[in-house]
Design a protein around this motif. Structure first.
Motif, PDB file in Angstrom:
ATOM      1  N   ALA A  80       0.827  -1.208   0.000  1.00 49.81           N
ATOM      2  CA  ALA A  80       0.000   0.000   0.000  1.00 49.81           C
ATOM      3  C   ALA A  80       0.864   1.261   0.000  1.00 49.81           C
ATOM      4  CB  ALA A  80      -0.935  -0.005   1.207  1.00 49.81           C
ATOM      5  N   TYR A  82       3.789   1.499  -1.469  1.00 50.07           N
ATOM      6  CA  TYR A  82       4.255   1.624  -2.848  1.00 50.07           C
ATOM      7  C   TYR A  82       3.166   2.265  -3.722  1.00 50.07           C
ATOM      8  CZ  TYR A  82       8.374  -1.320  -2.060  1.00 50.07           C
ATOM      9  OH  TYR A  82       9.586  -1.815  -1.631  1.00 50.07           O
ATOM     10  N   ARG A  83       1.903   1.877  -3.506  1.00 49.92           N
ATOM     11  CA  ARG A  83       0.820   2.497  -4.274  1.00 49.92           C
ATOM     12  C   ARG A  83       0.719   3.978  -3.944  1.00 49.92           C
ATOM     13  NH1 ARG A  83      -3.312  -0.061  -2.335  1.00 49.92           N
ATOM     14  NH2 ARG A  83      -3.427  -1.682  -3.913  1.00 49.92           N
ATOM     15  N   GLU A  84       0.780   4.289  -2.647  1.00 52.92           N
ATOM     16  CA  GLU A  84       0.661   5.679  -2.195  1.00 52.92           C
ATOM     17  C   GLU A  84       1.764   6.553  -2.800  1.00 52.92           C
ATOM     18  OE1 GLU A  84       0.540   8.064   2.105  1.00 52.92           O
ATOM     19  OE2 GLU A  84       1.087   5.940   1.996  1.00 52.92           O
ATOM     20  N   LEU A  88       3.856   1.680  -7.858  1.00 55.64           N
ATOM     21  CA  LEU A  88       3.090   0.732  -8.666  1.00 55.64           C
ATOM     22  C   LEU A  88       2.649   1.365  -9.972  1.00 55.64           C
ATOM     23  CD1 LEU A  88       0.868  -1.025  -5.953  1.00 55.64           C
ATOM     24  CD2 LEU A  88       3.117  -1.680  -6.798  1.00 55.64           C
ATOM     25  N   ARG A  89       2.274   2.637  -9.930  1.00 57.70           N
ATOM     26  CA  ARG A  89       1.839   3.330 -11.152  1.00 57.70           C
ATOM     27  C   ARG A  89       2.991   3.418 -12.150  1.00 57.70           C
ATOM     28  NH1 ARG A  89       2.480   8.506 -12.069  1.00 57.70           N
ATOM     29  NH2 ARG A  89       2.697   8.957  -9.835  1.00 57.70           N
ATOM     30  N   SER A  92       3.580   0.095 -13.718  1.00 54.77           N
ATOM     31  CA  SER A  92       2.542  -0.286 -14.676  1.00 54.77           C
ATOM     32  C   SER A  92       2.775   0.342 -16.039  1.00 54.77           C
ATOM     33  CB  SER A  92       1.163   0.122 -14.149  1.00 54.77           C
ATOM     34  OG  SER A  92       1.046   1.531 -14.073  1.00 54.77           O
ATOM     35  N   PRO A  98       3.822  -5.139 -13.274  1.00 54.61           N
ATOM     36  CA  PRO A  98       3.737  -4.814 -11.843  1.00 54.61           C
ATOM     37  C   PRO A  98       3.577  -6.040 -10.954  1.00 54.61           C
ATOM     38  CG  PRO A  98       2.315  -3.383 -13.147  1.00 54.61           C
ATOM     39  CD  PRO A  98       2.791  -4.455 -14.059  1.00 54.61           C
ATOM     40  N   SER A 163      -3.431   3.703   1.516  1.00 50.94           N
ATOM     41  CA  SER A 163      -2.120   4.190   1.944  1.00 50.94           C
ATOM     42  C   SER A 163      -1.486   3.184   2.893  1.00 50.94           C
ATOM     43  CB  SER A 163      -2.250   5.544   2.649  1.00 50.94           C
ATOM     44  OG  SER A 163      -2.964   5.403   3.867  1.00 50.94           O
ATOM     45  N   ARG A 244      -5.743  -2.432  -7.088  1.00 50.65           N
ATOM     46  CA  ARG A 244      -5.498  -1.229  -7.912  1.00 50.65           C
ATOM     47  C   ARG A 244      -4.010  -0.919  -7.906  1.00 50.65           C
ATOM     48  NH1 ARG A 244      -7.505   2.929  -4.925  1.00 50.65           N
ATOM     49  NH2 ARG A 244      -7.473   1.533  -3.122  1.00 50.65           N
ATOM     50  N   TRP A 245      -3.480  -0.630  -9.082  1.00 50.11           N
ATOM     51  CA  TRP A 245      -2.074  -0.256  -9.183  1.00 50.11           C
ATOM     52  C   TRP A 245      -1.867   1.219  -8.871  1.00 50.11           C
ATOM     53  CZ3 TRP A 245       0.723  -4.310  -8.977  1.00 50.11           C
ATOM     54  CH2 TRP A 245       0.298  -5.493  -9.588  1.00 50.11           C
ATOM     55  N   GLU A 246      -2.921   2.012  -8.949  1.00 47.04           N
ATOM     56  CA  GLU A 246      -2.805   3.459  -8.675  1.00 47.04           C
ATOM     57  C   GLU A 246      -3.677   3.836  -7.500  1.00 47.04           C
ATOM     58  OE1 GLU A 246      -3.102   6.048 -12.020  1.00 47.04           O
ATOM     59  OE2 GLU A 246      -2.614   4.451 -13.427  1.00 47.04           O
TER      60      GLU A 246
END
Length: 246
Positions: A80, A82-84, A88-89, A92, A98, A163, A244-246
């Motif tokens: 999470a 990494y997404r925040e 991850l975005r 991708s 990813p 997050s 979700r990647w973003e």
């Protein structure tokens, strides 16, 4: 090749924060040492049918708590975060899938669990007289299914948390009730009868009690193993659908 490099990077990042490796190593070893020495867990106990508390409860508890801590607290918080931060975005949009990052994180956490588990068992066997599991095949199966189920729960948390802080909060809210209802605070036999059935189907409780059975020779029950497999399929499926990647 890409997965190998990603795994090496994730391993270095894992080791760079001393708190996580220390907790992973200290908790299972500490549980064995404290209960093995202070509580005289190596002697046969009437509470566990004449089995030593160290092998009938404490050692399976150490293995289960180690897996649960990695799967429900550390793993989803990292993903999470990494997404925040947009990691991850960016992945991708790169040639690197990813999903390789998720695989690398899983490999790092499983390797940490393996190292900590072997170290704890070594301390228990060599220093405390801990006996090895009487059903080694069932033990391996129970630990593997338990890890699969618990990391599926962690993946679900990672899929839904926006997050790192949110993932940590959700993980804590999930972690402690599963400990309380799974027969961790007190052995399953001392829970009210209706909660004993709950302990056998929750991921932490099913893992703990399946490992206990294989360690003492009674074996894991079909209910416990089926509950772990069902949890892995259900939570893994929901996580894959909503991740979700973003």
């Amino acid at each position: 090749m890409v997965l190998t490099k990603l795994t090496a990077v994730e391993a270095r990042l894992f080791l760079r924060d001393p708190a996580a490796p220390f907790a992973v190593l200290a908790i299972p070893v500490g549980l064995l040492v404290v209960f093995g020495l202070l509580a005289d867990g190596g002697r046969p106990s009437e509470d566990f049918g004449g089995q030593p508390a160290l092998s009938a409860f404490v050692a399976p508890l150490a293995v289960t708590v180690l897996l649960a801590m990695l799967a429900v607290l550390l793993f989803p918080t990292t993903i999470a975060t990494y997404r925040e931060k947009g990691v991850l975005r960016r992945l991708s949009a790169s040639p690197v899938p990813p999903g390789r990052l998720l695989t690398a994180q899983l490999l790092v956490n499983l390797a940490a669990a393996l190292v900590a588990g072997v170290l704890a068992l070594g301390v228990g066997v060599l220093g405390l007289g801990l006996s090895l599991p009487e059903h080694p095949g069932g033990f391996v199966l129970s630990v593997a299914l338990g890890a699969l189920a618990l990391f599926s729960v962690g993946m679900l948390i990672a899929a839904l948390a926006p997050s790192g802080k949110a993932a940590n909060a959700i993980g804590l809210v999930t972690f402690f009730p599963m400990l309380a209802l799974g027969g961790v605070w007190v052995p399953k036999e001392q829970l009210p009868s209706f909660l004993q059935h709950v302990a056998d189907v929750l991921p932490v409780g099913a893992t703990l009690n399946a490992v206990r059975g294989t360690w003492t020779g009674t074996g894991a029950s079909a209910l416990q193993l089926l509950a772990l497999a069902a949890c892995a399929v259900l939570c893994g499926g929901i996580a894959a659908r909503w991740f979700r990647w973003e």
